[in-house]
Structure formats: structure tokens, C-alpha cells
Design a protein around this motif. Sequence first.
Motif, PDB file in Angstrom:
ATOM      1  N   CYS A  76       0.845  -1.198   0.000  1.00 46.85           N
ATOM      2  CA  CYS A  76       0.000   0.000   0.000  1.00 46.85           C
ATOM      3  C   CYS A  76       0.878   1.245   0.000  1.00 46.85           C
ATOM      4  N   PHE A  77       0.404   2.279  -0.677  1.00 45.19           N
ATOM      5  CA  PHE A  77       1.031   3.592  -0.562  1.00 45.19           C
ATOM      6  C   PHE A  77       0.384   4.320   0.615  1.00 45.19           C
ATOM      7  N   LEU A  78       1.206   5.018   1.423  1.00 48.61           N
ATOM      8  CA  LEU A  78       0.667   5.810   2.533  1.00 48.61           C
ATOM      9  C   LEU A  78       1.238   7.220   2.474  1.00 48.61           C
ATOM     10  N   ASP A  79       0.407   8.210   2.800  1.00 41.52           N
ATOM     11  CA  ASP A  79       0.873   9.602   2.761  1.00 41.52           C
ATOM     12  C   ASP A  79       0.764  10.272   4.131  1.00 41.52           C
ATOM     13  N   GLY A  80       0.730   9.460   5.189  1.00 40.26           N
ATOM     14  CA  GLY A  80       0.608  10.020   6.534  1.00 40.26           C
ATOM     15  C   GLY A  80      -0.829   9.980   7.036  1.00 40.26           C
ATOM     16  N   LYS A  81      -1.782  10.153   6.103  1.00 42.98           N
ATOM     17  CA  LYS A  81      -3.197  10.185   6.520  1.00 42.98           C
ATOM     18  C   LYS A  81      -4.055   9.174   5.762  1.00 42.98           C
ATOM     19  N   ARG A  82      -3.528   8.715   4.627  1.00 41.53           N
ATOM     20  CA  ARG A  82      -4.326   7.844   3.766  1.00 41.53           C
ATOM     21  C   ARG A  82      -3.549   6.595   3.402  1.00 41.53           C
ATOM     22  N   ILE A  83      -4.305   5.534   3.113  1.00 41.37           N
ATOM     23  CA  ILE A  83      -3.692   4.266   2.681  1.00 41.37           C
ATOM     24  C   ILE A  83      -4.352   3.852   1.374  1.00 41.37           C
ATOM     25  N   VAL A  84      -3.554   3.600   0.352  1.00 44.02           N
ATOM     26  CA  VAL A  84      -4.087   3.211  -0.960  1.00 44.02           C
ATOM     27  C   VAL A  84      -3.407   1.910  -1.388  1.00 44.02           C
ATOM     28  N   PRO A  85      -4.192   0.817  -1.436  1.00 41.14           N
ATOM     29  CA  PRO A  85      -3.568  -0.456  -1.824  1.00 41.14           C
ATOM     30  C   PRO A  85      -3.158  -0.463  -3.291  1.00 41.14           C
ATOM     31  N   MET A  86      -2.047  -1.109  -3.562  1.00 41.65           N
ATOM     32  CA  MET A  86      -1.644  -1.348  -4.952  1.00 41.65           C
ATOM     33  C   MET A  86      -2.352  -2.606  -5.419  1.00 41.65           C
ATOM     34  N   GLU A  87      -2.098  -3.000  -6.655  1.00 40.91           N
ATOM     35  CA  GLU A  87      -2.626  -4.272  -7.129  1.00 40.91           C
ATOM     36  C   GLU A  87      -2.009  -5.400  -6.281  1.00 40.91           C
ATOM     37  N   SER A  88      -2.772  -6.472  -6.107  1.00 43.81           N
ATOM     38  CA  SER A  88      -2.323  -7.562  -5.234  1.00 43.81           C
ATOM     39  C   SER A  88      -1.236  -8.408  -5.903  1.00 43.81           C
ATOM     40  N   ALA A  89      -0.537  -9.162  -5.083  1.00 43.44           N
ATOM     41  CA  ALA A  89       0.511 -10.047  -5.607  1.00 43.44           C
ATOM     42  C   ALA A  89       0.615 -11.277  -4.731  1.00 43.44           C
ATOM     43  N   GLN A  90       1.226 -12.308  -5.265  1.00 44.84           N
ATOM     44  CA  GLN A  90       1.573 -13.459  -4.436  1.00 44.84           C
ATOM     45  C   GLN A  90       3.060 -13.723  -4.569  1.00 44.84           C
ATOM     46  N   ASP A  91       3.669 -14.038  -3.452  1.00 42.92           N
ATOM     47  CA  ASP A  91       5.097 -14.339  -3.382  1.00 42.92           C
ATOM     48  C   ASP A  91       5.236 -15.845  -3.183  1.00 42.92           C
ATOM     49  N   TYR A  92       6.321 -16.427  -3.668  1.00 45.94           N
ATOM     50  CA  TYR A  92       6.623 -17.842  -3.431  1.00 45.94           C
ATOM     51  C   TYR A  92       7.862 -17.896  -2.556  1.00 45.94           C
ATOM     52  N   LYS A  93       7.670 -18.241  -1.282  1.00 47.23           N
ATOM     53  CA  LYS A  93       8.765 -18.085  -0.319  1.00 47.23           C
ATOM     54  C   LYS A  93       9.732 -19.266  -0.275  1.00 47.23           C
ATOM     55  N   ARG A  94       9.218 -20.481  -0.556  1.00 50.25           N
ATOM     56  CA  ARG A  94      10.110 -21.639  -0.422  1.00 50.25           C
ATOM     57  C   ARG A  94      11.034 -21.756  -1.628  1.00 50.25           C
ATOM     58  N   ALA A  95      12.200 -22.370  -1.402  1.00 49.95           N
ATOM     59  CA  ALA A  95      13.243 -22.421  -2.438  1.00 49.95           C
ATOM     60  C   ALA A  95      12.848 -23.281  -3.643  1.00 49.95           C
ATOM     61  N   HIS A  96      12.077 -24.359  -3.404  1.00 49.22           N
ATOM     62  CA  HIS A  96      11.863 -25.306  -4.500  1.00 49.22           C
ATOM     63  C   HIS A  96      10.389 -25.514  -4.837  1.00 49.22           C
ATOM     64  N   ASP A  97      10.167 -26.196  -5.964  1.00 50.09           N
ATOM     65  CA  ASP A  97       8.814 -26.422  -6.474  1.00 50.09           C
ATOM     66  C   ASP A  97       7.907 -27.060  -5.418  1.00 50.09           C
ATOM     67  N   ASN A  98       6.626 -26.849  -5.564  1.00 50.24           N
ATOM     68  CA  ASN A  98       5.608 -27.386  -4.656  1.00 50.24           C
ATOM     69  C   ASN A  98       5.864 -26.980  -3.210  1.00 50.24           C
ATOM     70  N   ASP A  99       6.401 -25.774  -3.035  1.00 59.11           N
ATOM     71  CA  ASP A  99       6.673 -25.239  -1.707  1.00 59.11           C
ATOM     72  C   ASP A  99       7.515 -26.170  -0.848  1.00 59.11           C
ATOM     73  N   GLN A 100       8.535 -26.768  -1.484  1.00 61.55           N
ATOM     74  CA  GLN A 100       9.496 -27.587  -0.749  1.00 61.55           C
ATOM     75  C   GLN A 100      10.744 -26.741  -0.489  1.00 61.55           C
TER      76      GLN A 100
END
Length: 419
Positions: free
Chosen positions: A197-221
Motif C-alpha cells: 500500500c502507498f501511505l501519505d501520513g493520513k491515507r492508505i491506498v492499496p496497490m494491485e495484489s501479488a503473491q510471493d513464493y517463499k520456499r526455495a523449490h517447487d511445490n513449496d518444498q
Amino acid sequence: MKVLVIGNGGRESAIAWALSKSPKVEKIYVMPGNAGTGISWENVDISPSDQEAVCAFAKEKGIDLAVIGPEDPLVAGLADQLSGAGIKVFGPNQKAAQFEGSKAFTKDFLMRHHIPTARYREYTDLDSLKEGLGEFGFPVVLKADGLAAGKGVLICQNEEEAVRGAEKIMGERAFGDAGNLVVVEEFLTGREASILCFLDGKRIVPMESAQDYKRAHDNDQGTNTGGMGSYSPNILFDDEALVERIEKEILTPTIEGFVEDGIDFRGVLFIGLMIENGEPKVLEFNVRFGDPETQSVLSRLETDLSDIMLACVEGKLDEQPIQWSKSPAVTVVMASGGYPDAYEKGKVIEGLDAVEDAVVFHAGTRLEDGKVLTDGGRVLAVTATGESLEEAREKAYRELAKISFEDGFSRSDIAKFDS
Ligand code: AMP
Ligand code: GLY
């Protein structure tokens, strides 16, 4: 306008790239940067931890906007120093950066403002910690309070593992002072999503959503990493009821809480969520763009990023339209063999010039005798956009296949769904 981007990862490459599309931006410095940012813009060999040198550089060059990418300089108060020196800075001040600098600070904020999150308790001595490990059952999550380069969260399946984890953080001090306080947290199940989200001190504006893949290998291994790939928009957000709940139960009370607590947050708030049965809960706050979410999200931004950043700094987000492309984006990270554990550096990267249909964001790279060499765990992030997620994915992998370096690896299942 002269811009200074602070950091050296794929995220900073993407920020500099997005800013370079602005007709208003005439000069971009990246500090300290990587091979790619040095080729496209100008690298500055100053460490972001040397606050005095950073400020002196910004003043000398007449920087109109400084953007701080990573959490360490934010938590160390670089934004305060730069604004004290009269430089406009995109990135929260030290008080606001505590949301990433201290897990307990964030948990306390979430609880006081009734924002859904996992139940928790905090401990400052090993004996009480060990006694409290079973309070929420198993698995249980142990979190070193402070910054630990993304490694300070342990998910422990049973009591034995939890005791070992407690000893690692508080006894052996595996994360140093970051482990002086430990948060013990109820284990949540569901699907993870990140919202920037972008914030300007008084307001919060979400950006487009995303998904991250945190595990090193395929199928979240494999081990947790900084992130091996991402895509945007996140398919979970097709659910309008969920988006509404996030807005109402999380975003609104968060910005109201900031204002009530006197936290003047100007920059990006990254909210990590766990979603189960349509119910969102906050896993964490980060005070910066996510890496590699940023590569996918900013690839879809149609508005001038320098305008949005200045609107945040000046408290005028309400006057700033923000447009996104409908085309999905997919980012695949190429990492050094062994990452996130030990890996070798200095491998020659071949094939970069052959890429035509994707953007290659450099991360752990350096230039030597005209050659681009690997210089970190996450080496490159390849981002493609397309009419559909499938097209973006296919392009990203097709282009990535043209690049190679010894022992390099990437996940093959980013943005891939069983149909
Ligand atoms: P954090 O840095 O707090 O986001 O933790 C890193 C990762 O650990 C998250 O992205 C989750 O995958 C996992 N995690 C953190 N807290 C929890 C929790 N309460 N329940 C389940 N998984 C968690
Ligand atoms: N990709 C997760 C992070 O930037 O923290």
C-alpha cells in the motif's frame, strides 16, 4: 528531477526502472546498486548505513527525491536524517519503521486497534519462554523480535522443535540482539497473500495484489527464502467479499491507528496476510516494497511513479490518480545454487542480451571486465506481462531459458495452478 534510489536488490532495480519511465526524471542514482543498475543508470559507491555520507551526497547532487528500498536503513533512521537535511524522502521515519524493526511493536499495535492477527505472547527470558511454548498448541511459531534478514521466524512442529528453537534464538543468540525478545504465536493455516500500500501520513491506498513464493523449490518444498517468484494480480483477490473485508477490517483500522498513535507513515506498507475461509489475518507488517512482489506489481503500474511518491511525501495522495494495467505479470527469480544456504559467487552470466520479451531485473550481480557476474543468492528476476496469466508465465519462462550461469536454479511452478 534527480532521484536517488537506495539499495541493491531486484526491488531497487524495479523501482529505478519504473521511475526511469517518467519524463520528469532526468537522472537516477542507485546506491550502492548492482551490475544492471550501473549499466542503465549510475551507481554510487556509498553504503546506506553511512548516513552522513548519504546525506552529503544527496545535498551535493541536489537530489529531488530519495527512495529507500530496504528495511535496514529505514529502521536505522535514514529517512529522518535525509529529511532533516532538507531532502524529500519516500520511506517511513524511524518511529514508523518499528513496524518492521520489532514484531512485538506490531503485535501490540494490531491488538490495541482490534485488527485480526494470530494470538501471541512475548518473552524476554529463556526459562519463561520455554514454559510458554505450549500455550497455543503445536505447531507453534517463534519470532525473534528484531531484524534478522528474514530468518528470524521459526515454525516448530512439536514441543521438542520449539524448545530447540527457543534455545537457538535466546540461548545461542543465533540472531544476536534481534532475539532479546521472542514472540510466541499461534500457528495459522490458510493461503498467504501480500498487499503493498502507498501511505501519505493520513491515507492508505492499496496497490494491485501479488503473491510471493517463499520456499526455495517447487511445490513449496525447501527452506524459506526472500522470495523465488511472484505474480500479480493474486487470484485470491478475485473474491470481492474478501477484498472488502481486507479494506474494512485491516486497511481502515490500520491507517486510523497510525493517526491515533501519532505515527506519520509516508512510503510503502507491506501487509502479509493469511487467509482462511474468507477471513484475513495479519501475519506481519513490513515498511517497504516486497521483493520480488515489486517487480510484478510495478510492471503493471501505468501512472508516473515519481508523481505517486511525491504525493506520498507531500501528504496529497487524495489528489493523485493511480492507474494499473489489466495485464497480469509474472516474475521468476534465478538464484545461485545452494541459496538460501551457502552458495558461490562470481559465476559468469550468459545470455542477458538475448532476452527480448521480458524485463530482467538485476539483484545479486556485479560487473567485472565488461562481464556480468553473480554476486548474491538471488541473482536476477525475470518479469513478463501478458494478456493472461498463462501468457505472462509462458513468456517469463521462455525468456528466462535464454539466461544461464553455473549452478543457477529457479522454481518451475511460479503462477502455475492445477486446473
Ligand atoms: P513473517 O516474517 O512474520 O511474515 O513470517 C515469515 C513467514 O512465516 C510468513 O510468510 C509465513 O509463511 C510464516 N508465518 C509467520 N507467522 C505465522 C503464523 N502465525 N502462522 C503460520 N505461519 C506463519
Ligand atoms: N518477498 C517478501 C519480502 O520482501 O519480505
